[in-house]
Design a protein around this motif. Sequence first.
Motif, PDB file in Angstrom:
ATOM      1  N   VAL A 141       0.829  -1.203   0.000  1.00 50.57           N
ATOM      2  CA  VAL A 141       0.000   0.000   0.000  1.00 50.57           C
ATOM      3  C   VAL A 141       0.866   1.256   0.000  1.00 50.57           C
ATOM      4  O   VAL A 141       1.910   1.316   0.640  1.00 50.57           O
ATOM      5  CB  VAL A 141      -0.967   0.010   1.203  1.00 50.57           C
ATOM      6  CG1 VAL A 141      -1.922  -1.172   1.115  1.00 50.57           C
ATOM      7  CG2 VAL A 141      -0.217  -0.022   2.528  1.00 50.57           C
ATOM      8  N   HIS A 142       0.408   2.279  -0.739  1.00 45.64           N
ATOM      9  CA  HIS A 142       1.103   3.561  -0.814  1.00 45.64           C
ATOM     10  C   HIS A 142       0.619   4.499   0.278  1.00 45.64           C
ATOM     11  O   HIS A 142      -0.597   4.622   0.506  1.00 45.64           O
ATOM     12  CB  HIS A 142       0.841   4.244  -2.156  1.00 45.64           C
ATOM     13  CG  HIS A 142       1.105   3.399  -3.353  1.00 45.64           C
ATOM     14  ND1 HIS A 142       2.316   2.791  -3.589  1.00 45.64           N
ATOM     15  CD2 HIS A 142       0.305   3.061  -4.407  1.00 45.64           C
ATOM     16  CE1 HIS A 142       2.259   2.122  -4.741  1.00 45.64           C
ATOM     17  NE2 HIS A 142       1.051   2.267  -5.240  1.00 45.64           N
ATOM     18  N   GLY A 143       1.518   5.203   0.909  1.00 43.28           N
ATOM     19  CA  GLY A 143       1.170   6.310   1.796  1.00 43.28           C
ATOM     20  C   GLY A 143       1.455   7.613   1.069  1.00 43.28           C
ATOM     21  O   GLY A 143       2.613   8.036   0.963  1.00 43.28           O
ATOM     22  N   LEU A 144       0.436   8.240   0.524  1.00 48.10           N
ATOM     23  CA  LEU A 144       0.650   9.396  -0.348  1.00 48.10           C
ATOM     24  C   LEU A 144       1.198  10.613   0.383  1.00 48.10           C
ATOM     25  O   LEU A 144       1.755  11.516  -0.258  1.00 48.10           O
ATOM     26  CB  LEU A 144      -0.649   9.758  -1.068  1.00 48.10           C
ATOM     27  CG  LEU A 144      -1.037   8.831  -2.221  1.00 48.10           C
ATOM     28  CD1 LEU A 144      -2.354   9.278  -2.833  1.00 48.10           C
ATOM     29  CD2 LEU A 144       0.049   8.795  -3.288  1.00 48.10           C
ATOM     30  N   SER A 145       1.071  10.656   1.706  1.00 50.49           N
ATOM     31  CA  SER A 145       1.667  11.786   2.420  1.00 50.49           C
ATOM     32  C   SER A 145       3.191  11.719   2.373  1.00 50.49           C
ATOM     33  O   SER A 145       3.879  12.691   2.706  1.00 50.49           O
ATOM     34  CB  SER A 145       1.174  11.819   3.870  1.00 50.49           C
ATOM     35  OG  SER A 145       1.701  10.737   4.615  1.00 50.49           O
ATOM     36  N   TYR A 146       3.747  10.580   1.927  1.00 54.31           N
ATOM     37  CA  TYR A 146       5.189  10.391   1.808  1.00 54.31           C
ATOM     38  C   TYR A 146       5.669  10.536   0.363  1.00 54.31           C
ATOM     39  O   TYR A 146       6.809  10.174   0.052  1.00 54.31           O
ATOM     40  CB  TYR A 146       5.588   9.006   2.323  1.00 54.31           C
ATOM     41  CG  TYR A 146       5.347   8.800   3.802  1.00 54.31           C
ATOM     42  CD1 TYR A 146       6.358   9.014   4.726  1.00 54.31           C
ATOM     43  CD2 TYR A 146       4.101   8.386   4.274  1.00 54.31           C
ATOM     44  CE1 TYR A 146       6.152   8.828   6.080  1.00 54.31           C
ATOM     45  CE2 TYR A 146       3.873   8.201   5.627  1.00 54.31           C
ATOM     46  CZ  TYR A 146       4.895   8.428   6.520  1.00 54.31           C
ATOM     47  OH  TYR A 146       4.677   8.242   7.867  1.00 54.31           O
ATOM     48  N   LEU A 147       4.818  11.049  -0.494  1.00 61.15           N
ATOM     49  CA  LEU A 147       5.147  11.083  -1.914  1.00 61.15           C
ATOM     50  C   LEU A 147       6.461  11.805  -2.198  1.00 61.15           C
ATOM     51  O   LEU A 147       7.216  11.431  -3.097  1.00 61.15           O
ATOM     52  CB  LEU A 147       4.006  11.744  -2.694  1.00 61.15           C
ATOM     53  CG  LEU A 147       4.089  11.661  -4.215  1.00 61.15           C
ATOM     54  CD1 LEU A 147       4.151  10.215  -4.690  1.00 61.15           C
ATOM     55  CD2 LEU A 147       2.899  12.376  -4.846  1.00 61.15           C
ATOM     56  N   ASP A 148       6.759  12.848  -1.451  1.00 58.49           N
ATOM     57  CA  ASP A 148       7.990  13.608  -1.669  1.00 58.49           C
ATOM     58  C   ASP A 148       9.159  13.098  -0.827  1.00 58.49           C
ATOM     59  O   ASP A 148      10.240  13.696  -0.842  1.00 58.49           O
ATOM     60  CB  ASP A 148       7.754  15.101  -1.375  1.00 58.49           C
ATOM     61  CG  ASP A 148       6.731  15.713  -2.321  1.00 58.49           C
ATOM     62  OD1 ASP A 148       6.687  15.292  -3.496  1.00 58.49           O
ATOM     63  OD2 ASP A 148       5.970  16.600  -1.888  1.00 58.49           O
ATOM     64  N   ALA A 185       6.215   3.751   3.438  1.00 58.81           N
ATOM     65  CA  ALA A 185       6.030   5.096   2.882  1.00 58.81           C
ATOM     66  C   ALA A 185       5.452   5.029   1.460  1.00 58.81           C
ATOM     67  O   ALA A 185       4.451   4.361   1.232  1.00 58.81           O
ATOM     68  CB  ALA A 185       7.357   5.851   2.927  1.00 58.81           C
ATOM     69  N   ALA A 186       6.110   5.723   0.514  1.00 56.14           N
ATOM     70  CA  ALA A 186       5.676   5.693  -0.890  1.00 56.14           C
ATOM     71  C   ALA A 186       6.743   5.058  -1.764  1.00 56.14           C
ATOM     72  O   ALA A 186       6.861   5.359  -2.962  1.00 56.14           O
ATOM     73  CB  ALA A 186       5.366   7.106  -1.376  1.00 56.14           C
ATOM     74  N   ASN A 187       7.531   4.150  -1.196  1.00 55.64           N
ATOM     75  CA  ASN A 187       8.657   3.555  -1.921  1.00 55.64           C
ATOM     76  C   ASN A 187       8.234   2.889  -3.225  1.00 55.64           C
ATOM     77  O   ASN A 187       8.929   2.994  -4.243  1.00 55.64           O
ATOM     78  CB  ASN A 187       9.380   2.537  -1.037  1.00 55.64           C
ATOM     79  CG  ASN A 187      10.055   3.173   0.157  1.00 55.64           C
ATOM     80  OD1 ASN A 187      10.407   4.345   0.131  1.00 55.64           O
ATOM     81  ND2 ASN A 187      10.232   2.407   1.226  1.00 55.64           N
ATOM     82  N   LEU A 188       7.105   2.184  -3.198  1.00 57.67           N
ATOM     83  CA  LEU A 188       6.695   1.473  -4.407  1.00 57.67           C
ATOM     84  C   LEU A 188       6.350   2.423  -5.541  1.00 57.67           C
ATOM     85  O   LEU A 188       6.571   2.111  -6.718  1.00 57.67           O
ATOM     86  CB  LEU A 188       5.503   0.567  -4.100  1.00 57.67           C
ATOM     87  CG  LEU A 188       5.791  -0.700  -3.296  1.00 57.67           C
ATOM     88  CD1 LEU A 188       4.525  -1.517  -3.123  1.00 57.67           C
ATOM     89  CD2 LEU A 188       6.881  -1.551  -3.947  1.00 57.67           C
ATOM     90  N   LEU A 189       5.797   3.585  -5.207  1.00 54.68           N
ATOM     91  CA  LEU A 189       5.514   4.567  -6.258  1.00 54.68           C
ATOM     92  C   LEU A 189       6.807   5.044  -6.914  1.00 54.68           C
ATOM     93  O   LEU A 189       6.873   5.221  -8.135  1.00 54.68           O
ATOM     94  CB  LEU A 189       4.750   5.754  -5.676  1.00 54.68           C
ATOM     95  CG  LEU A 189       3.272   5.529  -5.375  1.00 54.68           C
ATOM     96  CD1 LEU A 189       2.688   6.747  -4.676  1.00 54.68           C
ATOM     97  CD2 LEU A 189       2.490   5.229  -6.647  1.00 54.68           C
ATOM     98  N   HIS A 190       7.835   5.231  -6.108  1.00 58.27           N
ATOM     99  CA  HIS A 190       9.106   5.695  -6.648  1.00 58.27           C
ATOM    100  C   HIS A 190       9.769   4.608  -7.482  1.00 58.27           C
ATOM    101  O   HIS A 190      10.338   4.885  -8.543  1.00 58.27           O
ATOM    102  CB  HIS A 190      10.022   6.137  -5.502  1.00 58.27           C
ATOM    103  CG  HIS A 190       9.414   7.205  -4.657  1.00 58.27           C
ATOM    104  ND1 HIS A 190       9.543   7.240  -3.283  1.00 58.27           N
ATOM    105  CD2 HIS A 190       8.646   8.282  -4.984  1.00 58.27           C
ATOM    106  CE1 HIS A 190       8.892   8.285  -2.809  1.00 58.27           C
ATOM    107  NE2 HIS A 190       8.345   8.929  -3.824  1.00 58.27           N
ATOM    108  N   VAL A 191       9.712   3.365  -7.031  1.00 60.26           N
ATOM    109  CA  VAL A 191      10.268   2.261  -7.813  1.00 60.26           C
ATOM    110  C   VAL A 191       9.503   2.104  -9.122  1.00 60.26           C
ATOM    111  O   VAL A 191      10.102   1.921 -10.196  1.00 60.26           O
ATOM    112  CB  VAL A 191      10.229   0.943  -7.007  1.00 60.26           C
ATOM    113  CG1 VAL A 191      10.590  -0.244  -7.896  1.00 60.26           C
ATOM    114  CG2 VAL A 191      11.179   1.019  -5.821  1.00 60.26           C
ATOM    115  N   THR A 192       8.182   2.180  -9.060  1.00 52.95           N
ATOM    116  CA  THR A 192       7.367   2.029 -10.261  1.00 52.95           C
ATOM    117  C   THR A 192       7.701   3.103 -11.288  1.00 52.95           C
ATOM    118  O   THR A 192       7.785   2.826 -12.494  1.00 52.95           O
ATOM    119  CB  THR A 192       5.875   2.082  -9.900  1.00 52.95           C
ATOM    120  OG1 THR A 192       5.582   1.066  -8.931  1.00 52.95           O
ATOM    121  CG2 THR A 192       5.007   1.847 -11.130  1.00 52.95           C
TER     122      THR A 192
END
Length: 290
Positions: A141-148, A185-192
């Motif tokens: 799961v993504h935590g969007l508050s960690y996007l940056d 955090a949002a690690n998977l969004l960054h990897v993707t």
Amino acid sequence: MNRPLDAGTPAQFRADRLVDVLVPTRNRPTELAVTLAGLAAQEGVPGFGVVVSDQSDGDPGYLHPAAATMVRALRHRGHPVLLTRRLPRRGLAEHRSFLLDASVARYVLFLDDDVWLEPGTLRRLVTAIGELGCGFVGNGVHGLSYLDDVRPDTHRHYREWTGRPVPERVRPGTPEWDRAQIHSAANLLHVTASLALTDGDWRAYQVSWVGGCVLYDRAKLVDAGGFDFWRRVPARHQGEDVAAQLAVLARHGGAGVLPSGAYHLESPTTVTERDVEAWEVVLASLGPDA
């Protein structure tokens, strides 16, 4: 005002479907409504069922008007919905065991009550498990508050499966156990983002366990013991999903799937009594060589 909501019956619900979504919930009517809204927007997996099992201290969350509307929307779109209560509470593992027993579908998606799924997520997970043939696939799961909050040191734990996942013995203190860091955090969004996937593409990667959104081959989960270990752990525990997934990994293998369409609502936890890690109890009972 909402009219009375039909809860359905277990006998009517149990059917030979491709997928059932199992949602345990407690004291989260608003979050439950968002979770159900995400399910109501899924396409490409016709007729999947949904079980909501509530352990709220007061009225069940599915009676909240927003949640009730989403239940009706799911049914209107052709998805059977069973609404249940499981009281008194006997712990997270017992609750998941109860939910698992409610289904006879080929695949079961355990979805936490604070996770929103973007459209297309369920179809991608079903496609992945069908092609991979393993015991489970999951969306961290993504935590969007960690996007940056970019954490490149965690990205080294991302390793793709080059073929079908194979059974693995994953234990604490090993490099395999550290794979879980990729799901913070949002690690998977960054990897993707670094993979530059095109529409419809997905990747399977190696995991230790996945929280919040996990699709199991039901027969393989049952073969690995399911959540029957609930009788061996105190009611005040966490980590029951870890214990079950370690068992499935050892027998049938498992994988994470990117892109993940699962978004954490980042609400306060309703599980405040976490005295014991269920996976520690289960691993200790197996012995050092298991």
